[in-house]
Design an enzyme around this catalytic site. Sequence first.
Site, short mmCIF file in Angstrom:
data_model
loop_
_atom_site.label_atom_id
_atom_site.label_comp_id
_atom_site.label_asym_id
_atom_site.label_seq_id
_atom_site.Cartn_x
_atom_site.Cartn_y
_atom_site.Cartn_z
N THR A 285 -4.50 8.97 -3.64
CA THR A 285 -3.54 9.76 -4.27
C THR A 285 -3.92 10.77 -5.27
O THR A 285 -3.30 12.07 -5.14
CB THR A 285 -2.94 8.63 -5.30
OG1 THR A 285 -2.12 7.76 -4.38
CG2 THR A 285 -1.72 9.25 -6.03
N SER B 119 -10.11 7.58 1.18
CA SER B 119 -10.14 6.34 0.23
C SER B 119 -11.13 5.18 0.80
O SER B 119 -11.26 4.91 2.17
CB SER B 119 -8.77 6.19 0.23
OG SER B 119 -8.52 5.26 -1.02
N ALA B 120 -11.39 4.75 -0.02
CA ALA B 120 -12.25 3.50 0.21
C ALA B 120 -11.23 2.18 0.20
O ALA B 120 -11.74 1.28 1.21
CB ALA B 120 -13.27 3.01 -0.68
N HIS B 121 -10.11 2.16 0.10
CA HIS B 121 -9.50 0.86 -0.14
C HIS B 121 -8.91 0.36 1.11
O HIS B 121 -8.46 -0.89 1.26
CB HIS B 121 -8.35 0.89 -1.29
CG HIS B 121 -7.12 1.60 -0.62
ND1 HIS B 121 -7.03 2.99 -0.79
CD2 HIS B 121 -6.09 1.20 -0.32
CE1 HIS B 121 -5.95 3.53 -0.32
NE2 HIS B 121 -5.26 2.19 0.05
N CYS C 144 13.36 -2.83 -0.70
CA CYS C 144 12.92 -3.43 -1.88
C CYS C 144 11.53 -3.80 -1.82
O CYS C 144 10.70 -3.80 -2.51
CB CYS C 144 13.93 -4.63 -2.03
SG CYS C 144 15.41 -4.37 -2.43
#
Lengths: 388, 388
Positions: free
Chosen positions: A76, A204-206, A327
């Site tokens: 992000t 990103s690492a995640h 949702c």
Amino acid sequence: MFENMIYLDNSACTRLDERVLEAMKPYFFDTYAVATSEFGYSMGIDAKEGLENSREIIASRLGTDSEEIIFTSGDTESSNMALKGTAWALKEIKGRHIIVLQIEDFPVLNTAKSLQKQGFDVTFLNVDGEGFADLEGLRKAITKETVLVSIQYANQEIGTVQDLKAISEICKEKDVLLHTDATHSFTRLPLNVKELPVDLVTLSAHTIHGPRGIGALYIRKGTPVSKFMDGGFQEFNLRAGVENIPGAAGFATAVELVTEDETRQLEAMRNRVIERAFSEIPDVTLNGSREKRLPQNANLTFHYVEGESITLHMDMRGFAVSTGSACFSRSLEASHVIRGIGGDHERAHGSVRFTFGRYNRMEDAEAAIDAMSEVVARLREISPLARK
Amino acid sequence: MFENMIYLDNSACTRLDERVLEAMKPYFFDTYAVATSEFGYSMGIDAKEGLENSREIIASRLGTDSEEIIFTSGDTESSNMALKGTAWALKEIKGRHIIVLQIEDFPVLNTAKSLQKQGFDVTFLNVDGEGFADLEGLRKAITKETVLVSIQYANQEIGTVQDLKAISEICKEKDVLLHTDATHSFTRLPLNVKELPVDLVTLSAHTIHGPRGIGALYIRKGTPVSKFMDGGFQEFNLRAGVENIPGAAGFATAVELVTEDETRQLEAMRNRVIERAFSEIPDVTLNGSREKRLPQNANLTFHYVEGESITLHMDMRGFAVSTGSACFSRSLEASHVIRGIGGDHERAHGSVRFTFGRYNRMEDAEAAIDAMSEVVARLREISPLARK
């Protein structure tokens, strides 16, 4: 929660690899100082060396040198910096127009919308029914005012892999910067920035069994980028903040642990799920391209049923899968990706994403599709929408 | 590196507490999903619960409710968001003037300078010789255009603790928002936002034996703050990015582990260092206030010697201390804090900061001052500046 939950949402987040934690521990417990210059104390100099080793590992996976990699807090932030940093740096020099793909993930999409509010003109480039960028549209959309094109490498939901080579050639020809969000493809698909003229890459690492809270941005040398995170002089004075050295070490180890063999195993699971869904469950649509898709990603719409119901019933059977329903994703509306490829709300609401990771086995994929067959049949029995 | 390095730079970064890592592990290895809504799968719902428990723990330490706490990547991001978020939200409504303390840490100071480049008018509020904000100056500086005052709770280098009560009363009277960077004081000094009318507070885990890459921002309900990190809808739609749930759990545990007893131990070490320095070493100046200073902080200038030389010689004896000298800090110039309190370059260059943490004992403090006496005497022997 189930004792032996089968987790098939690896594009959202992944289980940390124990070896990644082992790589982080020295920086938690032994070399825990901030990185100092060569005028600092030895623990700070050692910390700096650890940071630079991690940077080198990530850089070399992209085929580049470490001075082109800066660490951030995740994809992000990297995408915020790529878009805002170039837009701010070039607005007085070149113009106030950027182009992003309509089906980008939220960090790019909503950063673009935020720039719109700041007076930038944003083109949201169309995609076709499989999610591929409209290349002719891209060529036409670029003007003399265009400061940046941002087109993802592979889609977060439907897994469509863009033709980055063709895109980068258009950008180069038109002399405009190109950013790509490679969050979901990094290490799973080849990307060599020496061969491909992309200027900025979000990492990103995640998504690869690394820690959360750490990512990186590739910035080609000479690319004008204003600082996004102001403060100290870290990261070549491009990104402020106490360096997350344990995170960087974990990220580097996560990168090293991804192998071609493993990726082929994930691809085999993905293929099996798609094949069995089509042969065993009626009224199924594959979202995204069959050929050019992320190896770990299957995304299927099971018509006449609701994504939330599928998620709930799969969960009761011990499987974690995600859906493009509103949702579930907290995005307030049904998947902009499925709608971007021409799907209606029903198709978006009934879409289910399976994304495979290191801790999945082929029997998990088989069991998931067994469960899915039952769940879909059951839900269709009670659905007012279903053809009986 | 020394096997048994005595680390006295705990305001820069701290060693992780093993109990903090234990608190993170369930979110690394068991509940590793992203936080989902109640329409998600159970691992996501459990993850969300973990995140909210951590938020609650941090909120309650500030005397507030968890909906006023958002997680960030650290103090740098929190301060960027506090300053830019309020400035951007109010620039069309109220004005383009902000006030920051001259001796703020870089996240606040350089964010203010970045806002200056964006057309904001910034007042850099003076401090006195001990580092206290000029309260009359503050009162006079606030105009109808002022959107934010940002004054730190305690200084990162010299440890001076501001009179936040008086400051907050002035801001309240003048109806202007107040942000405070509490990175170095959180848990070590009391702060109850129900009693003190501060609107935004920067917090970080890395100074209290928590993980790096996680911090928080307290935002009083109703405070207008634009989003700084654009993207997904996380953190009450105020801060985008995959939630760092292990980091949040680690931060919460780090907060719980700080006790009043421990803080008094650090204070005793600090007092001992200051007392012995004054009684045993000639030509010493204490930087900052003797009375109102961070319990863990001692900052002394040893005249006629260079900070880098001190650091190097202390390092050779097995002690990690920091200095306000330029090269050490990578800030390109000698400490703006020491110069802010009226010190010249010589005083800044010769300043040494000792900051104590959980893993220090009184004998470390004693040994450090023993070593310091020797190092200073030795360096003065060869210094052309020293009075022989």
